[in-house]
Write a protein that holds these residues in place. Structure first.
Motif, mmCIF file in Angstrom:
data_model
loop_
_atom_site.group_PDB
_atom_site.id
_atom_site.type_symbol
_atom_site.label_atom_id
_atom_site.label_comp_id
_atom_site.label_asym_id
_atom_site.label_seq_id
_atom_site.Cartn_x
_atom_site.Cartn_y
_atom_site.Cartn_z
ATOM 1 N N MET A 172 -89.252 -50.329 45.031
ATOM 2 C CA MET A 172 -88.649 -50.333 46.157
ATOM 3 C C MET A 172 -87.603 -49.438 46.467
ATOM 4 O O MET A 172 -86.708 -48.950 45.577
ATOM 5 C CB MET A 172 -87.990 -51.639 46.538
ATOM 6 N N SER A 173 -87.558 -48.620 47.629
ATOM 7 C CA SER A 173 -86.824 -47.656 47.760
ATOM 8 C C SER A 173 -86.104 -47.962 49.009
ATOM 9 O O SER A 173 -86.297 -48.590 49.992
ATOM 10 C CB SER A 173 -87.584 -46.149 47.991
ATOM 11 N N ALA A 174 -84.973 -47.156 49.225
ATOM 12 C CA ALA A 174 -83.908 -47.434 50.519
ATOM 13 C C ALA A 174 -84.537 -46.772 51.597
ATOM 14 O O ALA A 174 -85.245 -45.640 51.294
ATOM 15 C CB ALA A 174 -82.472 -46.910 50.133
ATOM 16 N N ASP A 175 -84.449 -47.251 52.855
ATOM 17 C CA ASP A 175 -84.770 -46.700 53.803
ATOM 18 C C ASP A 175 -84.065 -45.284 54.364
ATOM 19 O O ASP A 175 -82.843 -45.352 53.879
ATOM 20 C CB ASP A 175 -84.938 -47.978 55.172
ATOM 21 N N PRO A 176 -84.607 -44.556 55.139
ATOM 22 C CA PRO A 176 -84.054 -43.106 55.615
ATOM 23 C C PRO A 176 -82.516 -43.386 56.034
ATOM 24 O O PRO A 176 -81.551 -42.619 55.715
ATOM 25 C CB PRO A 176 -84.968 -42.646 56.479
ATOM 26 N N LEU A 177 -82.150 -44.403 56.878
ATOM 27 C CA LEU A 177 -80.920 -44.454 57.522
ATOM 28 C C LEU A 177 -79.833 -44.616 56.351
ATOM 29 O O LEU A 177 -78.827 -44.223 56.276
ATOM 30 C CB LEU A 177 -80.886 -45.521 58.549
ATOM 31 N N ALA A 178 -80.345 -45.672 55.509
ATOM 32 C CA ALA A 178 -79.418 -46.062 54.412
ATOM 33 C C ALA A 178 -79.227 -44.815 53.363
ATOM 34 O O ALA A 178 -77.942 -44.823 52.984
ATOM 35 C CB ALA A 178 -80.145 -47.365 53.553
ATOM 36 N N GLN A 179 -80.091 -43.983 53.282
ATOM 37 C CA GLN A 179 -79.994 -42.852 52.416
ATOM 38 C C GLN A 179 -79.095 -41.858 53.019
ATOM 39 O O GLN A 179 -78.014 -41.270 52.474
ATOM 40 C CB GLN A 179 -81.282 -42.290 52.010
#
Length: 268
Positions: A1-8
């Motif tokens: 699982m990877s973080a969503d673009p806004l979280a990044q």
């Protein structure tokens, strides 16, 4: 699982801002600063705390002017974007004043009330602990994991104490019940760093109570993303500032011990 673009995106902004604030704090450490007090004679604040908070407001809200903001030194912005920054510009002020190298910049980004990005920047050691929700945790870009395999009897813990004398006495009584049951307890003076140290395996666990959101928001996310479990005790939750953090294999036993010790000492 990877973080969503806004979280990044929020994480990248927080990391840059935290390092810049850390550089400012380091200059104050080298050149000197004025000192004042807040809630009690032992609850201190410095020029560096306030200057770092002003810088963080400028950097975070300058980049995202619709966001909310809450800082330890009193800054408040309601915001309209659904994102709120929760900031302690200098966690560990007493350590900073005394020249003890254990103080940090703590920045968390909440989206609709959930912490989605967090940074704890250890100023004295140049270490930046970071996490985005669903993306794992890192220190200076390298993945970190909480320490597994510790039994309660061999666990190295950290805790902290309040500024109010009566509350400190209750916390000391609580700790006196816990200490014989574990390997040892450290008191480092920064909740944000204690949580980061659970995340990287420097500590097996951490407990403390009556903390503020800016003390634990970023460090809590970093610990969870590193595989630790966070929770509360005494009928209160983590989000209420009643904090237990440890790897999964230790968490249950530690949380039970902390809860029982708290109730036995009628923690206030």
């Amino acid at each position: 699982m990877s973080a969503d673009p806004l979280a990044q995106e929020l994480l990248a902004l927080a990391e840059a801002a935290a390092r810049e604030a850390g550089a400012l704090i380091a200059r104050y450490a080298a050149e000197g600063f004025a000192i004042g007090t807040k809630s009690t004679a032992t609850d201190m604040v410095t020029e560096a705390d306030r200057a770092a908070e002003r810088l963080l407001i400028e950097r975070l809200l300058g980049a995202r002017p619709g966001d909310g903001f809450v800082g330890e030194e009193g800054a408040r912005e309601a915001g309209s974007s659904g994102v709120r920054w929760v900031v302690d510009p200098l966690d560990g002020t007493t350590n900073f004043i005394y020249g003890i190298p254990a103080y940090a910049v703590s920045i968390a980004a909440e989206r609709e009330g959930q912490v989605v990005a967090g940074v704890v920047h250890d100023v004295a050691h140049g270490l930046t602990y970071s996490a985005a929700l669903g993306g794992g945790a890192a220190c200076n870009g390298r993945p970190i994991r909480a320490r597994e395999g510790a039994a309660l009897a061999t666990a190295l813990l950290a805790t902290g104490f309040a500024y109010d004398p009566a509350r400190r006495a209750a916390q000391a009584a609580m700790t006196a019940r816990i200490l014989p049951r574990v390997r040892d307890i450290r008191r480092m003076g920064s909740a944000a760093l204690d949580l980061a140290h659970v995340a990287c395996g420097m500590l097996d666990g951490y407990y403390e109570y009556r903390l503020n959101p800016w003390d634990i928001a970023a460090g809590g996310l970093i610990a969870r993303e590193a595989g630790a479990v966070t929770g509360g005790f005494g009928g209160y939750g983590f989000e209420d500032g009643y904090v237990v953090a440890a790897a999964p294999g230790l968490f249950g036993a530690l949380a039970e011990l902390v809860d029982r010790s708290y109730r036995e000492t009628a923690g206030t």
